[in-house]
Design an enzyme around this catalytic site. Sequence first.
Site, short mmCIF file in Angstrom:
data_model
loop_
_atom_site.label_atom_id
_atom_site.label_comp_id
_atom_site.label_asym_id
_atom_site.label_seq_id
_atom_site.Cartn_x
_atom_site.Cartn_y
_atom_site.Cartn_z
N CYS A 164 33.08 98.09 141.09
CA CYS A 164 31.87 97.25 141.06
C CYS A 164 30.59 98.06 140.83
O CYS A 164 29.57 97.51 140.47
CB CYS A 164 31.77 96.45 142.36
SG CYS A 164 33.18 95.34 142.53
N HIS A 180 24.70 93.80 142.52
CA HIS A 180 26.08 93.43 142.23
C HIS A 180 26.39 92.15 143.02
O HIS A 180 25.99 92.00 144.17
CB HIS A 180 27.01 94.56 142.64
CG HIS A 180 28.45 94.17 142.65
ND1 HIS A 180 29.07 93.66 141.53
CD2 HIS A 180 29.38 94.19 143.63
CE1 HIS A 180 30.32 93.40 141.83
NE2 HIS A 180 30.55 93.70 143.10
N ASN A 238 32.73 87.24 141.42
CA ASN A 238 32.56 88.68 141.27
C ASN A 238 33.28 89.12 139.99
O ASN A 238 34.50 89.15 139.95
CB ASN A 238 33.14 89.38 142.51
CG ASN A 238 33.00 90.89 142.46
OD1 ASN A 238 32.63 91.45 141.43
ND2 ASN A 238 33.30 91.54 143.56
O1 UT7 Z 1 32.81 93.92 144.92
C1 UT7 Z 1 33.79 94.65 145.58
C2 UT7 Z 1 33.48 94.74 146.98
N1 UT7 Z 1 34.03 93.63 147.68
C3 UT7 Z 1 33.29 93.00 148.58
O2 UT7 Z 1 32.14 93.32 148.72
C4 UT7 Z 1 33.96 91.96 149.45
C5 UT7 Z 1 33.55 92.15 150.88
N2 UT7 Z 1 34.16 91.21 151.79
C6 UT7 Z 1 33.88 89.89 151.80
O3 UT7 Z 1 33.13 89.42 150.98
C7 UT7 Z 1 34.44 89.04 152.92
O4 UT7 Z 1 35.05 89.90 153.88
C8 UT7 Z 1 35.47 87.98 152.44
C9 UT7 Z 1 34.77 86.90 151.66
C10 UT7 Z 1 36.55 88.63 151.60
C11 UT7 Z 1 36.12 87.32 153.65
O5 UT7 Z 1 35.13 86.72 154.47
P1 UT7 Z 1 35.13 86.97 156.05
O6 UT7 Z 1 34.02 86.21 156.61
O7 UT7 Z 1 35.13 88.47 156.26
O8 UT7 Z 1 36.50 86.33 156.49
P2 UT7 Z 1 37.69 86.99 157.31
O9 UT7 Z 1 38.44 87.94 156.45
O10 UT7 Z 1 37.15 87.48 158.61
O11 UT7 Z 1 38.58 85.72 157.58
C12 UT7 Z 1 38.16 84.66 158.45
C13 UT7 Z 1 39.21 83.58 158.46
C14 UT7 Z 1 40.63 84.12 158.66
O12 UT7 Z 1 41.35 83.18 159.43
P3 UT7 Z 1 41.58 83.42 160.99
O13 UT7 Z 1 42.31 84.72 161.10
O14 UT7 Z 1 40.21 83.47 161.60
O15 UT7 Z 1 42.38 82.23 161.39
C15 UT7 Z 1 41.19 84.14 157.27
O16 UT7 Z 1 42.58 84.04 157.25
O17 UT7 Z 1 39.21 82.92 157.20
C16 UT7 Z 1 40.54 82.91 156.69
N3 UT7 Z 1 40.45 82.95 155.23
C17 UT7 Z 1 40.34 81.85 154.48
N4 UT7 Z 1 40.26 80.54 154.80
C18 UT7 Z 1 40.13 79.67 153.78
C19 UT7 Z 1 40.48 84.03 154.42
N5 UT7 Z 1 40.37 83.66 153.15
C20 UT7 Z 1 40.29 82.31 153.15
C21 UT7 Z 1 40.16 81.34 152.14
N6 UT7 Z 1 40.08 80.03 152.51
N7 UT7 Z 1 40.09 81.66 150.83
#
Ligand code: UT7
Length: 329
Positions: free
Chosen positions: A113, A254, A284
């Site tokens: 990225c 980004h 992204n």
């Molecule tokens: O450009 C390259 C660099 N990449 C980035 O900058 C990405 C950085 N990370 C992020 O943007 C975020 O961490 C994500 C968008 C990937 C995830 O968001 P989050 O707020 O960190 O969610 P999480 O991983 O803490 O997950 C929260 C909950 C989980 O469920 P439980 O364990 O709380 O029951 C996940 O399983 O959300 C669940 N979850 C989803 N639910 C619905 C994860 N993905 C999804 C989804 N739809 N697509």
Amino acid sequence: MPRAKISALGSYVPPRLLTNDDLSKMVETNDRWIVERTGIRERHIADPEVATSDMALKAAQAALEQRGIAASDLDAILVCTVTPDMLFPSTACLVQNGLGATGAWGFDLVAACSGFVFGLTTAASMIMSGTHRKVLVIGADTMSRILDYTDRTTCILFGDGAGAMLVEPTDEAGLGFIGHLNEIDGSGGQYLKMPAGGSRLPASAETVEKRLHYVKQDGQQVFKYAVRKMYEMCDCLLKRHGFTPADIKLLIPHQANKRIITATAERLGLPEDRVVLNIDKYGNTTAATIPLATDDAVNDGRLQRGDLVLFAAVGAGYTAGANLWRWSY
Ligand code: UT7
């Protein structure tokens, strides 16, 4: 020493859309979760026969057309990508041939990225060294080819696209490249990667069966790093050149997650109207986000000649970079 300026910009996204509702039919997710957690509403996806060099070529042609020069005028082509058509020949070679850029050399730059920001820094250095007069920097990624559409934590995040900027010398005082800050921190490599397909784990029936040719991410680790680094890079680069956030017309970051961008803007004290946010339309697109966002800002009149613009990115590696320019066309 010659100064470097950006003299043209072209971009391309494939026409086919993949909406959050489409994704909710493929994995257990929903529009509300995706919009709240990421800011993404839809992304563009390349048709099966389209590869990264095809999109890169279209963005490159648009930039050359805007500048009114022939491909044969180019001295170098840098293609920033993590989704090359193949490992070799480089996508830069494919684009050079497709354009008919007979006088250009070039190479692929792998910084995920942060690729486009690293590419701009490299191009500016090539111009300022006096050895090059026209360097085309292309950010292009076909992320849909390396996404696991059974993994809801990654497949909702990315889209496909390409953008190109032409970098040239200028003798106009006060315009063009001001400075950069680039970093890598390989201790973060484990948190965002595509494990197989290289010399460590070459493609085999086993790597395919284990789904190792797809993006794997520990989202929370990357999120924490990105929120901290994005701010630190911007703050440090501005201070180094004697500016404050109040001096910049636009921050063009980004586009990985709306929450990373708003957190960075808040810490810098920048109001919404001075930060470009278009992740809702494209997701992204990895190396293509910054030229796509810049194209939007130029087209809607938010970025004009003489404006101070800050590009910033954080990505896999970890990689992080920022560039400061006085916009020049
Ligand atoms: O450009 C390259 C660099 N990449 C980035 O900058 C990405 C950085 N990370 C992020 O943007 C975020 O961490 C994500 C968008 C990937 C995830 O968001 P989050 O707020 O960190 O969610 P999480 O991983 O803490 O997950 C929260 C909950 C989980 O469920 P439980 O364990 O709380 O029951 C996940 O399983 O959300 C669940 N979850 C989803 N639910 C619905 C994860 N993905 C999804 C989804 N739809 N697509």
